[in-house]
Design an enzyme around this catalytic site. Structure first.
Site, PDB file in Angstrom:
ATOM      1  N   ALA A 150       0.953  -1.180   0.225  1.00 48.72           N
ATOM      2  CA  ALA A 150       0.028   0.089  -0.074  1.00 48.72           C
ATOM      3  C   ALA A 150       0.880   1.201  -0.007  1.00 48.72           C
ATOM      4  O   ALA A 150       0.425   2.178  -0.620  1.00 48.72           O
ATOM      5  CB  ALA A 150      -0.821  -0.069   1.087  1.00 48.72           C
TER       6      ALA A 150
ATOM      7  N   GLN B  79       0.849  -6.560  -3.729  1.00 50.20           N
ATOM      8  CA  GLN B  79      -0.431  -6.829  -2.987  1.00 50.20           C
ATOM      9  C   GLN B  79      -1.360  -5.879  -2.971  1.00 50.20           C
ATOM     10  O   GLN B  79      -2.424  -5.855  -2.428  1.00 50.20           O
ATOM     11  CB  GLN B  79       0.125  -6.547  -0.957  1.00 50.20           C
ATOM     12  CG  GLN B  79       1.118  -7.651  -0.759  1.00 50.20           C
ATOM     13  CD  GLN B  79       1.684  -7.278   0.605  1.00 50.20           C
ATOM     14  OE1 GLN B  79       2.123  -6.190   0.918  1.00 50.20           O
ATOM     15  NE2 GLN B  79       0.984  -8.032   1.483  1.00 50.20           N
TER      16      GLN B  79
ATOM     17  N   HIS C 136      -3.628 -10.176  -4.359  1.00 48.46           N
ATOM     18  CA  HIS C 136      -4.785  -9.848  -3.896  1.00 48.46           C
ATOM     19  C   HIS C 136      -6.041  -9.472  -4.842  1.00 48.46           C
ATOM     20  O   HIS C 136      -6.711  -9.105  -4.562  1.00 48.46           O
ATOM     21  CB  HIS C 136      -4.680  -8.932  -2.719  1.00 48.46           C
ATOM     22  CG  HIS C 136      -3.847  -9.413  -1.674  1.00 48.46           C
ATOM     23  ND1 HIS C 136      -3.395  -8.579  -0.705  1.00 48.46           N
ATOM     24  CD2 HIS C 136      -3.378 -10.431  -1.055  1.00 48.46           C
ATOM     25  CE1 HIS C 136      -2.705  -9.067   0.269  1.00 48.46           C
ATOM     26  NE2 HIS C 136      -2.773 -10.452  -0.102  1.00 48.46           N
TER      27      HIS C 136
ATOM     28  N   CYS D 223     -17.563 -12.844 -12.418  1.00 49.24           N
ATOM     29  CA  CYS D 223     -18.523 -13.656 -12.178  1.00 49.24           C
ATOM     30  C   CYS D 223     -17.721 -14.715 -11.482  1.00 49.24           C
ATOM     31  O   CYS D 223     -16.740 -15.355 -11.625  1.00 49.24           O
ATOM     32  CB  CYS D 223     -19.395 -14.328 -13.286  1.00 49.24           C
ATOM     33  SG  CYS D 223     -20.178 -15.883 -12.697  1.00 49.24           S
TER      34      CYS D 223
ATOM     35  N   CYS E 276     -18.445 -18.325 -13.662  1.00 54.11           N
ATOM     36  CA  CYS E 276     -17.785 -18.571 -15.026  1.00 54.11           C
ATOM     37  C   CYS E 276     -16.667 -17.554 -15.258  1.00 54.11           C
ATOM     38  O   CYS E 276     -16.214 -17.712 -16.382  1.00 54.11           O
ATOM     39  CB  CYS E 276     -19.025 -18.386 -15.940  1.00 54.11           C
ATOM     40  SG  CYS E 276     -19.573 -16.512 -16.332  1.00 54.11           S
TER      41      CYS E 276
ATOM     42  N   SER F  47       4.218  -3.402   4.873  1.00 52.04           N
ATOM     43  CA  SER F  47       4.550  -3.736   6.276  1.00 52.04           C
ATOM     44  C   SER F  47       4.963  -5.119   6.388  1.00 52.04           C
ATOM     45  O   SER F  47       5.508  -5.420   7.545  1.00 52.04           O
ATOM     46  CB  SER F  47       3.207  -3.465   7.073  1.00 52.04           C
ATOM     47  OG  SER F  47       2.096  -4.088   6.830  1.00 52.04           O
TER      48      SER F  47
ATOM     49  N   ASN G 165      10.338   1.360   3.338  1.00 53.61           N
ATOM     50  CA  ASN G 165       8.915   1.437   3.888  1.00 53.61           C
ATOM     51  C   ASN G 165       8.916   2.719   4.709  1.00 53.61           C
ATOM     52  O   ASN G 165       9.985   2.893   5.389  1.00 53.61           O
ATOM     53  CB  ASN G 165       8.569   0.130   4.631  1.00 53.61           C
ATOM     54  CG  ASN G 165       7.029   0.021   4.789  1.00 53.61           C
ATOM     55  OD1 ASN G 165       6.260   0.549   3.954  1.00 53.61           O
ATOM     56  ND2 ASN G 165       6.802  -0.380   6.119  1.00 53.61           N
TER      57      ASN G 165
ATOM     58  N   ASP H 216      10.215   8.642   2.767  1.00 56.84           N
ATOM     59  CA  ASP H 216       9.194   8.631   1.780  1.00 56.84           C
ATOM     60  C   ASP H 216       9.444   7.853   0.538  1.00 56.84           C
ATOM     61  O   ASP H 216      10.279   8.102  -0.046  1.00 56.84           O
ATOM     62  CB  ASP H 216       8.850   9.866   1.610  1.00 56.84           C
ATOM     63  CG  ASP H 216       7.799  10.503   0.344  1.00 56.84           C
ATOM     64  OD1 ASP H 216       6.489   9.850   0.726  1.00 56.84           O
ATOM     65  OD2 ASP H 216       8.086  10.761  -0.681  1.00 56.84           O
TER      66      ASP H 216
HETATM   67 ZN    ZN Z   1     -21.239 -16.249 -14.771  1.00 56.26          ZN
END
Ligand code: ZN
Length: 251
Positions: free
Chosen positions: A28, A105, A125, A133, A136, A199, A223, A240
């Protein structure tokens, strides 16, 4: 940047120049300068709302409606976000042949928006900028969902009868096999692993930096805050992210 930050940034440049294959792993923190909230930070979404578990999404129309209501409410942030300096720097390194692919992520599509092809972005993620869907796998755009939701007040279903959900991995949902395998292959093939803006606490994604290190790669952690892997990293930069990576943006 602090003087310590400046010298760390120089060291980062040396490591990147000396590496054969650099694999970035992003979280993030690389997207906060783009206006995308860090979901898990204090004040983040998940401290205000209880996340909707995957089994609850499957179990009730009300939960599916609530899930879409929340997602559509966040749409102004996601749909207007543009890649930041960190994204652009990694895209430049990809074009230069240094970075075969980026493991992320994040679900915000900003690596693709920075010019890295879809095939070179490994999303652990998923992606929240479109929907699929669950039965399908047909793709649906968010504009279509918004229109249906606006008319009926209910989350729409697929023509096949399946539920339509953002293409993200929800809490309680299995990690996607293909991207997990690919992330592992990339991690084991690089000689420099860059953990950026994560993190490093969300398992199993947090295992990759250590996997790279054990395999002999150098590990850099960039980080804002300390992580529990700082002790094993070859270089740790708590500055930063955009400022540190800005010099790598190709002009
Ligand atoms: Zn479907």
């Amino acid at each position: 940047m602090t003087p310590a930050g400046e010298s760390a940034a120089l060291r980062l440049r040396e490591l990147i120049e000396g590496a054969r294959s650099v694999v970035p792993f992003t979280g993030a923190g690389i997207s906060t300068e783009c206006g995308i909230p860090d979901f898990r930070s204090p004040g983040g979404i998940w401290t205000k709302y209880q996340p909707i578990q995957f089994e609850d999404f499957l179990a009730s129309q009300e939960m599916r409606d609530e899930s879409w209501r929340r997602r559509l409410a966040m749409d102004p942030q996601f749909s207007t976000a543009r890649p930041g300096r960190g994204h652009l720097a990694l895209a430049g390194l990809h074009r230069a042949g240094k970075v075969p692919a980026v493991i992320t992520q994040n679900i915000d599509n900003l690596h693709q928006a920075s010019g890295i092809p879809d095939a070179a972005v490994v999303e652990l993620h998923g992606n929240t900028t479109y929907a699929t869907c669950l039965d399908c796998a047909r793709r649906y755009e968010l504009g279509w969902v918004r229109e249906r939701f606006g008319t009926s007040g209910r989350s729409p279903d697929c023509e096949c009868g399946g539920y339509i959900k953002t293409a993200t991995v929800s809490f309680g949902q299995a990690m996607p096999e293909g991207p997990m395998r690919r992330a592992e292959e990339l991690t084991l093939s690089c000689d420099l692993f860059l953990a950026i803006g994560s993190s490093l606490v969300v398992w199993p994604a947090a295992g990759f930096p250590l996997m790279a290190k054990r395999n002999g790669a150098k590990l850099v952690i960039l980080n804002r805050d300390a992580t529990e892997f700082d002790d094993v990293a070859d270089l740790v930069i708590h500055e930063d992210i955009g400022s540190v990576l800005a010099p790598f943006v190709a002009h």
